[in-house]
Design a protein around this motif. Structure first.
Motif, PDB file in Angstrom:
ATOM      1  N   GLY A   1      37.076  44.148  38.838  1.00 50.79           N
ATOM      2  CA  GLY A   1      37.666  45.488  38.385  1.00 50.79           C
ATOM      3  C   GLY A   1      39.089  45.511  37.662  1.00 50.79           C
TER       4      GLY A   1
ATOM      5  N   ASN B   1      33.352  48.303  46.671  1.00 53.65           N
ATOM      6  CA  ASN B   1      32.909  48.443  45.584  1.00 53.65           C
ATOM      7  C   ASN B   1      32.148  47.479  44.885  1.00 53.65           C
TER       8      ASN B   1
ATOM      9  N   ALA C   1      45.221  48.177  49.230  1.00 53.45           N
ATOM     10  CA  ALA C   1      45.706  49.108  50.196  1.00 53.45           C
ATOM     11  C   ALA C   1      46.175  48.436  51.664  1.00 53.45           C
TER      12      ALA C   1
ATOM     13  N   LYS D   1      29.711  46.553  37.278  1.00 50.57           N
ATOM     14  CA  LYS D   1      29.422  45.156  37.879  1.00 50.57           C
ATOM     15  C   LYS D   1      27.767  45.179  38.137  1.00 50.57           C
TER      16      LYS D   1
ATOM     17  N   GLY E   1      46.585  53.854  42.109  1.00 50.53           N
ATOM     18  CA  GLY E   1      45.493  53.035  41.419  1.00 50.53           C
ATOM     19  C   GLY E   1      45.858  52.152  40.172  1.00 50.53           C
TER      20      GLY E   1
ATOM     21  N   ASP F   1      32.913  38.118  43.058  1.00 51.09           N
ATOM     22  CA  ASP F   1      33.940  39.203  42.747  1.00 51.09           C
ATOM     23  C   ASP F   1      35.317  38.587  42.812  1.00 51.09           C
ATOM     24  N   LYS F   2      36.378  38.885  42.283  1.00 49.62           N
ATOM     25  CA  LYS F   2      37.710  38.219  42.328  1.00 49.62           C
ATOM     26  C   LYS F   2      38.665  38.832  43.772  1.00 49.62           C
ATOM     27  N   THR F   3      38.987  40.016  43.716  1.00 57.73           N
ATOM     28  CA  THR F   3      39.931  40.565  44.745  1.00 57.73           C
ATOM     29  C   THR F   3      39.388  40.294  46.095  1.00 57.73           C
TER      30      THR F   3
ATOM     31  N   HIS G   1      40.482  47.818  51.098  1.00 58.93           N
ATOM     32  CA  HIS G   1      40.918  47.320  49.979  1.00 58.93           C
ATOM     33  C   HIS G   1      41.865  46.367  50.405  1.00 58.93           C
TER      34      HIS G   1
ATOM     35  N   GLY H   1      37.015  50.719  42.540  1.00 60.64           N
ATOM     36  CA  GLY H   1      37.247  49.971  41.243  1.00 60.64           C
ATOM     37  C   GLY H   1      38.463  50.708  40.526  1.00 60.64           C
ATOM     38  N   PHE H   2      39.035  51.658  41.171  1.00 59.05           N
ATOM     39  CA  PHE H   2      40.074  52.448  40.629  1.00 59.05           C
ATOM     40  C   PHE H   2      41.279  52.519  41.486  1.00 59.05           C
ATOM     41  N   GLY H   3      41.196  53.162  42.607  1.00 57.49           N
ATOM     42  CA  GLY H   3      42.197  53.321  43.512  1.00 57.49           C
ATOM     43  C   GLY H   3      42.067  54.421  44.625  1.00 57.49           C
TER      44      GLY H   3
ATOM     45  N   ASN I   1      42.158  52.753  54.286  1.00 51.79           N
ATOM     46  CA  ASN I   1      41.349  52.209  53.092  1.00 51.79           C
ATOM     47  C   ASN I   1      41.361  50.544  53.396  1.00 51.79           C
TER      48      ASN I   1
HETATM   49  P1  ADP Z   1      37.838  43.101  42.080  1.00 52.56           P
HETATM   50  O1  ADP Z   1      36.483  43.461  41.300  1.00 52.56           O
HETATM   51  O2  ADP Z   1      38.465  42.132  41.535  1.00 52.56           O
HETATM   52  O3  ADP Z   1      37.690  42.952  43.571  1.00 52.56           O
HETATM   53  P2  ADP Z   1      38.346  45.814  42.542  1.00 52.56           P
HETATM   54  O4  ADP Z   1      37.375  46.500  41.776  1.00 52.56           O
HETATM   55  O5  ADP Z   1      38.464  46.000  43.880  1.00 52.56           O
HETATM   56  O6  ADP Z   1      38.709  44.461  42.077  1.00 52.56           O
HETATM   57  O7  ADP Z   1      39.656  46.649  42.011  1.00 52.56           O
HETATM   58  C1  ADP Z   1      40.204  46.898  40.570  1.00 52.56           C
HETATM   59  C2  ADP Z   1      41.241  47.295  40.348  1.00 52.56           C
HETATM   60  O8  ADP Z   1      41.219  48.751  40.846  1.00 52.56           O
HETATM   61  C3  ADP Z   1      42.270  46.635  41.253  1.00 52.56           C
HETATM   62  O9  ADP Z   1      42.925  45.471  40.331  1.00 52.56           O
HETATM   63  C4  ADP Z   1      43.341  47.465  41.550  1.00 52.56           C
HETATM   64  O10 ADP Z   1      44.083  47.606  40.240  1.00 52.56           O
HETATM   65  C5  ADP Z   1      42.493  48.965  41.660  1.00 52.56           C
HETATM   66  N1  ADP Z   1      42.301  49.419  42.878  1.00 52.56           N
HETATM   67  C6  ADP Z   1      41.170  49.354  43.481  1.00 52.56           C
HETATM   68  N2  ADP Z   1      41.211  49.943  44.750  1.00 52.56           N
HETATM   69  C7  ADP Z   1      42.673  50.024  44.926  1.00 52.56           C
HETATM   70  C8  ADP Z   1      43.537  50.487  46.070  1.00 52.56           C
HETATM   71  N3  ADP Z   1      42.873  50.887  47.015  1.00 52.56           N
HETATM   72  N4  ADP Z   1      44.679  51.004  45.533  1.00 52.56           N
HETATM   73  C9  ADP Z   1      45.002  50.536  44.381  1.00 52.56           C
HETATM   74  N5  ADP Z   1      44.659  50.189  43.418  1.00 52.56           N
HETATM   75  C10 ADP Z   1      43.315  50.007  43.434  1.00 52.56           C
END
Ligand code: ADP
Ligand code: MG
Length: 729
Positions: free
Chosen positions: A569, A627, A457, A605, A497, A415-417, A454, A482-484, A452
């Motif tokens: 995501g 996620n 967040a 995923k 998001g 996963d990246k973030t 994340h 994956g969205f926000g 949150n």
């Molecule tokens: P990854 O797979 O790289 O870990 P995520 O699936 O967690 O990334 O998130 C994918 C995208 O969804 C993020 O790049 C961001 O744009 C958006 N996102 C996810 N969670 C949040 C959040 N809590 N607040 C704002 N944006 C979010």
């Protein structure tokens, strides 16, 4: 009966311990009898203690005397009270660590003494026979025979049980060999068999206990005294007396002893032990804290929701232990192989007798084959040592199966973030819609993201705090993985998001089209904020790659991982710019990704994992947040990495990496490969020596005693080989 013990006294607040306080009827009796005398009264039957604050007009001595009187206990019935039981870890009297320690302590001491006596006797035989050249008495009634038989009592009992159940097992084979050896005057061989068996068992237990101990050390709650707030006074108490609802005080530098919510105060808390994040987290009133984490700076008053066995960390430990008890594949294989060797042993013994007509030869073969335990030890000791090594390095491996599966992995998905990037993205740009102030945008976003975990967040909340923007409201927000997030603030819907979230809710982002494209081109993550479907502004974030990520990928590849995948995501552009930063330098081997999947929902995923599983052996998923749990649950091996406080991620994982060092992933891979290598070496050592021994014994080149010596050799060899793993780093 023991005397009443005064466990703590702070002014009029007293804690007493007495065996009669275990009974709830007695407690009720005390409560009613002392009603006017006590200002408050609590009991803890499990710990046989009562805690109370008494009126100023009585003394403690009078209360104790009245208690004796109440239960009509004459002073002469009372023995001098013994020192308090040795509290081993203090997390709770009945915590799993204490159970393990206590049980293994008893069995260890006895087993060690017994083995010591046997070793003394082995030395005696050696000196007498080899050094002094005096022949040993070999009759079934000789001292050696008796020592061997006594030491074999547990084995003989077990084999008798098996025979009664009509089973032919390793125990029956060994027990039978031993009796025959004694009966035919091969008492030294009989002694050797039992000596190796006991020694082997002891060593195996030692390695297994060590790996459990290492795991416990990783999360140990070495807290004994806790400060509890009562009537505005901080009272020192034993951790075992803490109850749900109590308010526990933690100051700078202290380990937090309980799970709970902060009621008052704030602090920077290091939660590395549960989520691997090395950066401390600022927590304040309303936030949740966990036992075992460290209050680095500040002071907090925590309302207890979990203590002892019910804390999060303790539950995780239980799960790890339960998994450790399960046998891994190679351990099961070893068991199977041992039972096959057993059958082979019987055939070879009979065969040798039939072919050579020599009872002694057949007997020597029988002794060589009588200890397939070496085969069993081959796998179990190596796997335990591997797990122990992992724990020492902050890698929690939930059982041998997980360790083995990693070694066979052909694909690693990351996963990246939050996994490959640090848990704190940096806010680089903020764009505001007309009439919207920056503070307003941040405040809405921060309120929505407040609970949150994340990384984005957390970064938004931290940004608000750094800019002194007050988050004075608490709201329930819905995480859309994956969205926000979607939240309701003052009856208005707030969305925070990515672009996909906004198109899902049909909110136009046209007005920022070119700026968003520019951010994405720069590899920045874009987060949009809207109120009641109206865009308030845009935030852009950069991510810091964790140090040593490149080296980790290179190392995995060098060790034979076939396919390395980035699963994110985030937007296509961001993902590819992130990935290309890895493939730029090729001089030291390929550190890039073979495939990049962007814009992936949690479901997406998981689907990618399923697809990869069709084409490759063992697929590993390394992830952090909520996620990723779905994808992790589909993977052959789920590794939680810096899991951002996400219980779910840690719970579904087979392996938890507790420090946020990417190099731990490649270390784990190396460790798993090494462990399996050691298992293989051990097999060869065990089976090889057995078969060579049989070859020599069947033609009369190996005496029964020498056959026994072979066992000592290879069992010790296997142990030594396995323990290399536990100590290497
Ligand atoms: P990854 O797979 O790289 O870990 P995520 O699936 O967690 O990334 O998130 C994918 C995208 O969804 C993020 O790049 C961001 O744009 C958006 N996102 C996810 N969670 C949040 C959040 N809590 N607040 C704002 N944006 C979010
Ligand atoms: Mg993530």
């Amino acid at each position: 009966m023991e005397a009443i013990a005064v466990k703590s006294q702070a002014g009029n607040r007293i804690r007493l311990k007495w065996e009669l306080f275990q009974s709830t009827t007695n407690i009720e009796l005390i409560a009613s009898r002392f009603e006017g005398l006590f200002i408050d009264f609590r009991s803890n039957a499990k710990c046989s203690s009562i805690i109370f604050t008494h009126q100023k007009n009585t003394s403690l001595d009078e209360i104790i005397a009245s208690l004796y009187e109440l239960f009509e206990v004459k002073l002469k019935q009372i023995e001098l009270s013994l020192p308090a039981a040795n509290v081993i870890c203090g997390s709770n009297k009945s915590c799993s660590r204490c159970e393990i320690k206590e049980v293994s302590k008893i069995s260890w001491r006895t087993k060690l003494i017994e083995f010591g006596v046997l070793s003394g006797y082995a030395l005696y035989i050696f000196i007498k026979e080899t050094v002094l050249g005096v022949a040993l008495a070999t009759s079934p009634f000789s001292l050696t025979a008796i020592v061997a038989l006594v030491a074999a009592i547990p084995l003989l009992k077990e084999s008798l049980d098996d025979i009664q159940e009509g089973k032919f097992t390793l125990q029956t084979f060994m027990g039978g060999t031993l009796i025959l050896a004694v009966f035919f005057g091969e008492v030294t061989a009989a002694f050797e068999i039992i000596y190796i068996l006991r020694g082997g068992m002891l060593l195996e237990e030692y390695i297994a206990t060590r790996s459990k101990d290492e795991i416990h050390k990783l999360v140990e709650l070495d807290i004994q005294k806790v400060y509890v707030l009562q009537d505005d006074v901080e009272i020192e108490m034993d951790i075992e007396d803490i109850q749900l609802g109590d308010i526990v005080v933690s100051r700078s530098g202290e380990k937090i002893p309980v799970d709970g919510y902060i009621q008052k105060g704030s602090a920077e808390i290091n939660e590395a032990v549960i989520n691997g994040r090395s950066e401390p987290e600022f927590k304040q009133s309303g936030d949740e804290v966990f036992a075992g984490t460290i209050c680095e700076k500040g002071r907090i008053y925590t309302k207890v929701t979990g203590v002892g066995n019910s804390t999060y960390i303790s539950r995780t430990m239980k799960e790890v232990e339960a998994n450790l008890a399960l046998k891994s594949n190679s351990e099961l294989e070893a068991d199977k192989l041992a039972s096959r060797l057993l059958k082979l042993g019987s055939v070879l013994t009979v065969g040798t007798f039939v072919l050579t007509g020599s009872f002694i030869n057949a007997f020597a073969v029988m002794i060589v084959m009588s200890c397939p335990c070496a085969t069993v030890l081959a796998a179990s000791t190596a796997i335990s040592a591997g797990i122990s090594n992992g724990a020492k390095n902050g890698i929690l491996i939930k059982g041998g199966d997980a360790l083995e599966s990693v070694s066979r992995a052909e694909v690693f998905c990351f996963d990246k973030t939050g996994t490959l990037t640090t848990g704190k993205p940096i806010v680089t740009d903020i764009l505001l819609s007309e009439g919207i102030k920056k503070e307003e945008l941040i405040e809405y976003a921060a309120i929505a993201e407040y609970r949150n975990s994340h990384p984005i967040a957390r970064s938004i909340v931290a940004y608000a705090q750094e800019h002194k923007i007050e988050i004075d409201q608490c709201t329930l927000s819905e995480v859309i993985p994956g969205f926000g997030v979607k939240a309701k603030i003052d009856d208005e819907t707030i969305l925070v998001g990515n672009k996909s979230l906004f198109s899902k809710y049909k909110i136009s982002t046209k007005e920022y089209k070119s700026q968003i494209a520019a951010f994405l081109n720069d590899g920045k993550t874009v987060v949009l904020v809207a109120k009641e479907k109206k865009l308030l502004g845009v935030m852009a974030f950069t991510h810091e790659v964790r140090p040593k990520t490149r080296e980790m990928i290179q190392s995995l590849r060098k060790q034979g991982v076939k396919h390395i995948v980035l699963l994110t995501g985030d937007e296509e552009k961001v993902a590819s710019s992130f990935a290309s930063s890895f493939s730029e330098s090729k001089e030291e081997g390929n550190s890039g990704f073979d495939e990049v999947y962007a814009n992936q929902t949690p479901h997406g995923k998981a689907q990618v994992i399923e697809e990869l599983k069709k084409n490759y052996n063992n697929v590993v998923m390394v992830g952090d947040g909520v996620n990723d749990t779905f994808a992790m649950s589909k993977a052959d091996v789920a590794i939680s990495f810096a899991a951002g406080g996400s219980e779910a991620a840690i719970a579904v994982s087979d392996i938890a990496i507790t420090h946020s060092h990417p190099e731990d992933v490649s270390y784990l891979y190396t460790l798993s490969k090494k462990s399996l290598e050691v298992v293989n070496q051990n097999y060869w050592l065990g089976t090889g020596t057995n078969l060579t021994g049989v070859a020599f014994a069947s033609v009369g080149l190996l005496s029964p005693v020498a056959a026994g010596a072979i066992h000592i050799g290879h069992t010790v060899g296997i142990m030594a080989n396995s323990s290399r793993l536990a100590y290497s780093s």
